[in-house]
Design an enzyme around this catalytic site. Structure first.
Site, short mmCIF file in Angstrom:
data_model
loop_
_atom_site.label_atom_id
_atom_site.label_comp_id
_atom_site.label_asym_id
_atom_site.label_seq_id
_atom_site.Cartn_x
_atom_site.Cartn_y
_atom_site.Cartn_z
N TYR A 152 2.06 38.04 -68.88
CA TYR A 152 2.57 39.33 -68.38
C TYR A 152 1.60 40.45 -68.73
O TYR A 152 1.81 41.19 -69.70
CB TYR A 152 3.97 39.61 -68.96
CG TYR A 152 5.00 38.59 -68.53
CD1 TYR A 152 5.13 38.23 -67.19
CD2 TYR A 152 5.85 37.98 -69.45
CE1 TYR A 152 6.08 37.29 -66.78
CE2 TYR A 152 6.81 37.04 -69.04
CZ TYR A 152 6.91 36.71 -67.70
OH TYR A 152 7.83 35.77 -67.29
N TRP B 25 5.87 46.40 -68.35
CA TRP B 25 7.21 46.08 -67.82
C TRP B 25 8.21 47.11 -68.35
O TRP B 25 8.16 47.52 -69.51
CB TRP B 25 7.64 44.68 -68.25
CG TRP B 25 7.48 43.64 -67.18
CD1 TRP B 25 8.45 43.15 -66.39
CD2 TRP B 25 6.27 42.97 -66.79
NE1 TRP B 25 7.94 42.21 -65.52
CE2 TRP B 25 6.60 42.08 -65.75
CE3 TRP B 25 4.94 43.03 -67.21
CZ2 TRP B 25 5.66 41.26 -65.12
CZ3 TRP B 25 4.01 42.22 -66.59
CH2 TRP B 25 4.37 41.36 -65.57
N TRP C 76 11.85 47.43 -68.94
CA TRP C 76 12.79 47.39 -70.07
C TRP C 76 12.12 46.86 -71.33
O TRP C 76 12.50 47.23 -72.44
CB TRP C 76 14.12 46.72 -69.73
CG TRP C 76 14.23 45.23 -69.55
CD1 TRP C 76 13.31 44.38 -69.01
CD2 TRP C 76 15.38 44.44 -69.88
NE1 TRP C 76 13.82 43.11 -68.97
CE2 TRP C 76 15.09 43.10 -69.50
CE3 TRP C 76 16.62 44.69 -70.44
CZ2 TRP C 76 16.00 42.05 -69.67
CZ3 TRP C 76 17.53 43.63 -70.61
CH2 TRP C 76 17.21 42.33 -70.23
N ASP C 77 11.06 46.06 -71.19
CA ASP C 77 10.29 45.65 -72.36
C ASP C 77 9.80 46.89 -73.11
O ASP C 77 9.88 46.97 -74.35
CB ASP C 77 9.06 44.82 -71.96
CG ASP C 77 9.42 43.51 -71.28
OD1 ASP C 77 10.00 43.56 -70.18
OD2 ASP C 77 9.14 42.44 -71.85
N GLN D 44 14.38 47.71 -63.02
CA GLN D 44 14.82 46.82 -64.10
C GLN D 44 15.89 47.52 -64.93
O GLN D 44 16.10 48.72 -64.77
CB GLN D 44 13.62 46.45 -64.99
CG GLN D 44 13.17 45.01 -64.82
CD GLN D 44 12.24 44.54 -65.93
OE1 GLN D 44 11.62 45.33 -66.62
NE2 GLN D 44 12.15 43.23 -66.09
N GLY E 242 16.40 41.45 -64.95
CA GLY E 242 15.68 41.02 -66.14
C GLY E 242 16.02 39.58 -66.52
O GLY E 242 15.44 39.01 -67.43
N ASP F 52 15.82 36.57 -64.58
CA ASP F 52 15.33 36.08 -63.28
C ASP F 52 16.10 34.92 -62.66
O ASP F 52 16.53 34.98 -61.53
CB ASP F 52 13.86 35.64 -63.42
CG ASP F 52 13.02 36.64 -64.16
OD1 ASP F 52 13.54 37.70 -64.57
OD2 ASP F 52 11.82 36.37 -64.36
N ARG G 158 10.24 27.34 -67.05
CA ARG G 158 10.13 28.45 -66.10
C ARG G 158 11.11 28.28 -64.94
O ARG G 158 11.64 27.20 -64.72
CB ARG G 158 8.69 28.50 -65.54
CG ARG G 158 7.60 28.73 -66.57
CD ARG G 158 7.63 30.13 -67.12
NE ARG G 158 7.59 31.13 -66.06
CZ ARG G 158 7.75 32.44 -66.28
NH1 ARG G 158 7.92 32.92 -67.49
NH2 ARG G 158 7.74 33.30 -65.27
N TRP H 74 16.27 31.78 -68.33
CA TRP H 74 17.56 32.47 -68.46
C TRP H 74 18.75 31.56 -68.19
O TRP H 74 19.84 32.02 -67.90
CB TRP H 74 17.58 33.70 -67.53
CG TRP H 74 16.63 34.77 -67.99
CD1 TRP H 74 15.35 34.98 -67.55
CD2 TRP H 74 16.86 35.77 -69.00
NE1 TRP H 74 14.77 36.04 -68.22
CE2 TRP H 74 15.68 36.55 -69.12
CE3 TRP H 74 17.95 36.08 -69.83
CZ2 TRP H 74 15.56 37.61 -70.01
CZ3 TRP H 74 17.83 37.15 -70.72
CH2 TRP H 74 16.64 37.89 -70.80
N GLU I 198 8.94 34.28 -76.95
CA GLU I 198 9.64 35.01 -75.88
C GLU I 198 11.15 34.80 -76.00
O GLU I 198 11.94 35.72 -75.83
CB GLU I 198 9.12 34.52 -74.53
CG GLU I 198 9.64 35.30 -73.33
CD GLU I 198 9.00 34.83 -72.02
OE1 GLU I 198 8.31 33.78 -72.03
OE2 GLU I 198 9.20 35.51 -71.00
#
Ligand code: 9YW
Length: 416
Positions: A28, A32, A34-35, A100, A158, A160, A193, A347, A390
């Site tokens: 990334y 970004w 919200w990061d 986001q 956020g 995905d 992923r 997620w 992460e």
């Protein structure tokens, strides 16, 4: 000196690209949305100037209509897909065309409160940016004034590839104008992923909105994916509370009234999304008109911004305990054991430090400090054992995805 805090700060230094922080190197390589808000809260505890800088650099990407995009492409990089040439947004500073979760104003209030004297001059332009963004949410993404804001793309949540999108996303064609040239699976194991099918649909949506010229009204008409989303609305409401607080502090009475009205609308709408039989809140699919039934973390995020009746808060916590039972690391983003549960796949099951951060605040707010403390300790232990990954496999505790991850570092600094 806590060595882990020292390490967390070094990660934020390593991921600095000139006043903004990339989530992680290579996977990334841009800023970004919200990061950066989470990262700013981490900085707020030890470097106020850098905290402001993070938010300021994000607002460089703000659109004239108020949207703050999900990615700001400050400098070129060829290690991520889709890049600015795919988004085709024609913004002066290249950005993506979607947004986001609006954590920004939550971060801004915290930064302001820690900045001390002379903070107002630096906070005000960011306050203005946040207000414009909140107005955008309530006009572009809730034109019917329901109080729930809608997402046009899973990336906007956020989360995905959350099972929450499975039903709605299945309606989206897998055909794309843009060739799908994934780069993520070159950095991280493909089993962790989203799947290729997901990416094809993500890009189909992107192509559709690019063809609308990124015009919000046109997109609202044509969006093949439209979810009035509970996690985003819960975050927007918490951010709205913080924004209203700043408006009053700065003597902006008219703004405060306007923001309070947004907040009331969302508060009422969210309460109507409580489903006692599920013991959680649900989003609504605006295309089918149906509840999003999938069992994901989103259903618990309203703890963050509602002052719930005791029986509702207790029911949520009971349900959360059922999900967490026997896990090494809570809180799972999908209910363990259901068909869509995949403990390593992004997620669809893993535990994320920033989701825990939101839940911890929500549990404290709603009279469950012990449950909040347990989650805080479990998050800290996961990071101290596995590093600043992460996210974490909730069954084994294994750190997964990108490593040296900025928001995990910021969460650690904040939660300690
Ligand atoms: C993408 C940066 C982002 C996060 C999202 C997460 C993932 C992938 O990484 O998005 O291509 O935008 O899902 O929440 O902001 O960490």
């Amino acid at each position: 000196m806590n060595l882990h805090i020292d390490h967390a700060k070094r990660i934020l230094v390593a991921n600095d690209r000139g006043g903004y922080t990339v989530p992680t190197d290579r996977l990334y390589p841009f800023q970004w949305n919200w990061d950066s808000a989470f990262v700013a809260m981490g900085f707020a505890l030890y470097d106020i100037d850098r905290a402001y800088r993070e938010l300021e650099r994000l607002t460089e990407g703000q659109w004239a209509d108020g949207m703050i995009p999900h990615i700001v492409f400050h400098q070129p990089s060829d290690t991520y897909f889709p890049g600015p040439d795919v988004w085709r947004t024609k913004h002066t500073i290249p950005t993506s065309g979607i947004t986001q979760p609006p954590v920004f104003a939550i971060a801004l209030r915290k930064v302001h409160e820690r900045a001390g004297k002379h903070a107002e001059a630096r906070t005000l332009p960011l306050y203005e940016a946040a207000l414009k963004w909140h107005r955008w949410w309530y006009s572009a993404r809730d034109p019917e004034r329901t109080g729930l804001v809608a997402l046009h793309h899973p990336w906007e949540s956020g989360s995905d590839n959350s099972p929450a999108w499975d039903v709605a996303l299945a309606r989206v064609p897998t055909t794309t104008v843009t060739p799908v040239m994934r780069k993520d699976t070159g950095h991280v194991n493909a089993d962790m992923r989203p799947r290729d099918e997901d990416y094809k649909r993500f890009i189909h949506l992107l192509d559709t909105y690019a063809a609308c010229g990124w015009n919000p009204a046109k997109q609202w008409e044509e969006a093949p994916f439209k979810i009035a989303e509970i996690q985003t609305t819960a975050i927007l409401l918490k951010a709205g509370e913080d924004l209203e607080h700043l408006a009053r502090l700065f003597g902006r009475t008219e703004d405060a009234t306007e923001i309070a009205d947004f907040n009331d609308r969302s508060r009422r709408a969210m309460l109507a999304q409580w489903r006692p039989a599920l013991r959680r809140f649900v989003s609504r699919d605006l295309i089918s008109g149906e509840d999003v039934q999938a069992a994901t973390q989103a259903g618990f995020i309203p703890l963050l911004s509602l002052d719930l009746d005791k029986d509702i808060a207790d029911a949520l916590v009971t349900e959360m305990k059922t999900w967490s039972k026997g896990l090494k690391v809570a809180f799972p983003t999908t209910k363990p054991g259901v068909g869509s549960w995949e403990p390593k796949r992004y997620w669809r099951g893993p535990a994320w430090a920033i989701i825990n951060w939101l839940l911890i605040d929500g549990l404290q707010r709603n009279g469950h400090p012990d449950a909040g403390e347990e989650l805080r300790m479990s998050t800290i232990a996961a990071i101290e054992t596995e590093g600043f990954a992460e996210y974490f496999d909730p069954v084994t505790g294994e750190g997964c995805g990108g490593l040296g991850f900025s928001w995990t570092a910021a969460a650690y600094i904040w939660l300690m």
